[in-house]
Design a protein around this motif. Structure first.
Motif, mmCIF file in Angstrom:
data_model
loop_
_atom_site.group_PDB
_atom_site.id
_atom_site.type_symbol
_atom_site.label_atom_id
_atom_site.label_comp_id
_atom_site.label_asym_id
_atom_site.label_seq_id
_atom_site.Cartn_x
_atom_site.Cartn_y
_atom_site.Cartn_z
ATOM 1 N N ARG A 48 23.753 14.626 -32.722
ATOM 2 C CA ARG A 48 23.281 13.858 -33.879
ATOM 3 C C ARG A 48 24.181 14.254 -35.044
ATOM 4 O O ARG A 48 24.248 15.428 -35.418
ATOM 5 C CB ARG A 48 21.813 14.137 -34.191
ATOM 6 C CG ARG A 48 21.289 13.327 -35.379
ATOM 7 C CD ARG A 48 19.771 13.433 -35.520
ATOM 8 N NE ARG A 48 19.104 12.756 -34.394
ATOM 9 C CZ ARG A 48 17.783 12.716 -34.246
ATOM 10 N NH1 ARG A 48 16.991 13.327 -35.120
ATOM 11 N NH2 ARG A 48 17.263 12.087 -33.208
ATOM 12 N N ASP A 76 14.626 21.445 -33.936
ATOM 13 C CA ASP A 76 14.255 21.059 -35.297
ATOM 14 C C ASP A 76 14.642 22.141 -36.303
ATOM 15 O O ASP A 76 15.578 21.973 -37.075
ATOM 16 C CB ASP A 76 12.757 20.737 -35.377
ATOM 17 C CG ASP A 76 12.407 19.456 -34.636
ATOM 18 O OD1 ASP A 76 13.188 18.485 -34.735
ATOM 19 O OD2 ASP A 76 11.380 19.431 -33.949
ATOM 20 N N TYR A 80 18.209 20.170 -36.576
ATOM 21 C CA TYR A 80 18.138 19.048 -37.503
ATOM 22 C C TYR A 80 17.781 19.451 -38.933
ATOM 23 O O TYR A 80 18.284 18.866 -39.900
ATOM 24 C CB TYR A 80 17.111 18.022 -37.011
ATOM 25 C CG TYR A 80 17.381 17.465 -35.633
ATOM 26 C CD1 TYR A 80 18.678 17.224 -35.172
ATOM 27 C CD2 TYR A 80 16.322 17.166 -34.766
ATOM 28 C CE1 TYR A 80 18.917 16.714 -33.900
ATOM 29 C CE2 TYR A 80 16.545 16.649 -33.498
ATOM 30 C CZ TYR A 80 17.847 16.430 -33.073
ATOM 31 O OH TYR A 80 18.072 15.924 -31.815
#
Length: 274
Positions: A48, A76, A80
């Motif tokens: 990502r 997470d 991210y």
């Protein structure tokens, strides 16, 4: 009146966010078949990509490897959630969902190397300097990141490394046993344990490092990160070691970590030092 103020505040936040980052891009890491095999056809490597606004981009990028004992990914708070921190500094953040080794250690290594190569292949389009691409990892992801930093060459070589409470050694008694067993499988020769005990693989060509951990980490012995720092120091590699009095293991970007603000400031200062 309160409603109008709230709407204005939300608008300002949205403008601020759009000024520092673009919409994230999800990609399969391997466009063809992935090399090496872990026996799980459903385990697909992905990235990502979080790019800062082109006007703010510094040209720097970091590939982020979350931890999870080489059994799962804490994607997470160790992945991210880091993107806004880096994007605000004009740094591209590429979060890697690497495949689990399941005893084939070459699987995550090939994924991490390909992620760095992917960033460099897209350097022009993503406003990235191919000579300013680093790697970051937490826990077992720190082992993966330090493996790339000490083993990889040419287009897969990172220009800097950021390690959070990393697994470094694969030596029995000092390693994180779960990470060790998942990485190699339980039947492993000492030669391989030595090869991927990354403190033993530091050279003068190893990239500069930022290492941080907690003194009371009962999951991954602090000696992992400390010994790695010592070897970097011994080989004249610029390195910064930060040991917090408490916090245990696995805090990542969680704001309830007692030293979260200090950690952000120290990492920011280090990133701005070169």
């Amino acid at each position: 009146m309160k409603q109008i103020k709230s709407l204005l505040l939300l608008a300002l936040v949205a403008v601020s966010m759009s000024a520092t980052a673009q919409k994230p891009l999800d990609m399969n890491l391997w466009q063809g078949g992935a090399p090496n095999n872990n026996g799980d056809v459903n385990d697909t490597a992905k990235v990502r990509v979080y790019l800062p606004n082109p006007q703010k981009a510094t040209g720097r990028a970091v590939v982020i490897c979350p931890g999870g004992a080489y059994a799962h990914l804490a994607i997470d708070h160790e992945g991210y959630d880091w993107a806004p921190f880096f994007n605000k500094m004009g740094i591209a953040a590429i979060v890697l969902k690497y495949r689990m080794p399941r005893g084939n250690y070459l699987v995550p290594i090939s994924d991490a190397e390909e992620a760095i190569k992917l960033v460099r292949r897209n350097a022009v389009a993503w406003h990235i300097d191919p000579n300013n691409v680093g790697i970051m990892g937490s826990s077992a992801g720190g082992h993966l990141a330090s493996t790339i930093a000490t083993h990889s060459e040419k287009d897969a070589y990172p220009n800097f490394q950021i390690l959070f409470y990393p697994v470094i050694t694969m030596q029995p008694g000092y390693t994180h046993q779960g990470s060790h067993d998942n990485f190699f499988g339980k039947d492993v020769k000492k030669k391989l344990e030595d090869e991927y005990s990354n403190d033993m693989k530091v050279t003068r060509n190893t990239p500069r490092a930022f290492i941080t951990l907690s003194d009371d980490d009962n999951a991954v012995q602090p000696a992992n990160g400390v010994n790695y720092y010592f070897e970097l120091y011994r080989h004249d590699v610029p390195a910064s070691l930060h040991v917090y009095p408490s916090g245990g293991h696995g805090w990542g970007f969680r704001e309830n970590f007692m030293y979260h603000i200090e950690m952000e400031l120290e990492l920011k200062a280090w990133l701005q030092s070169f």
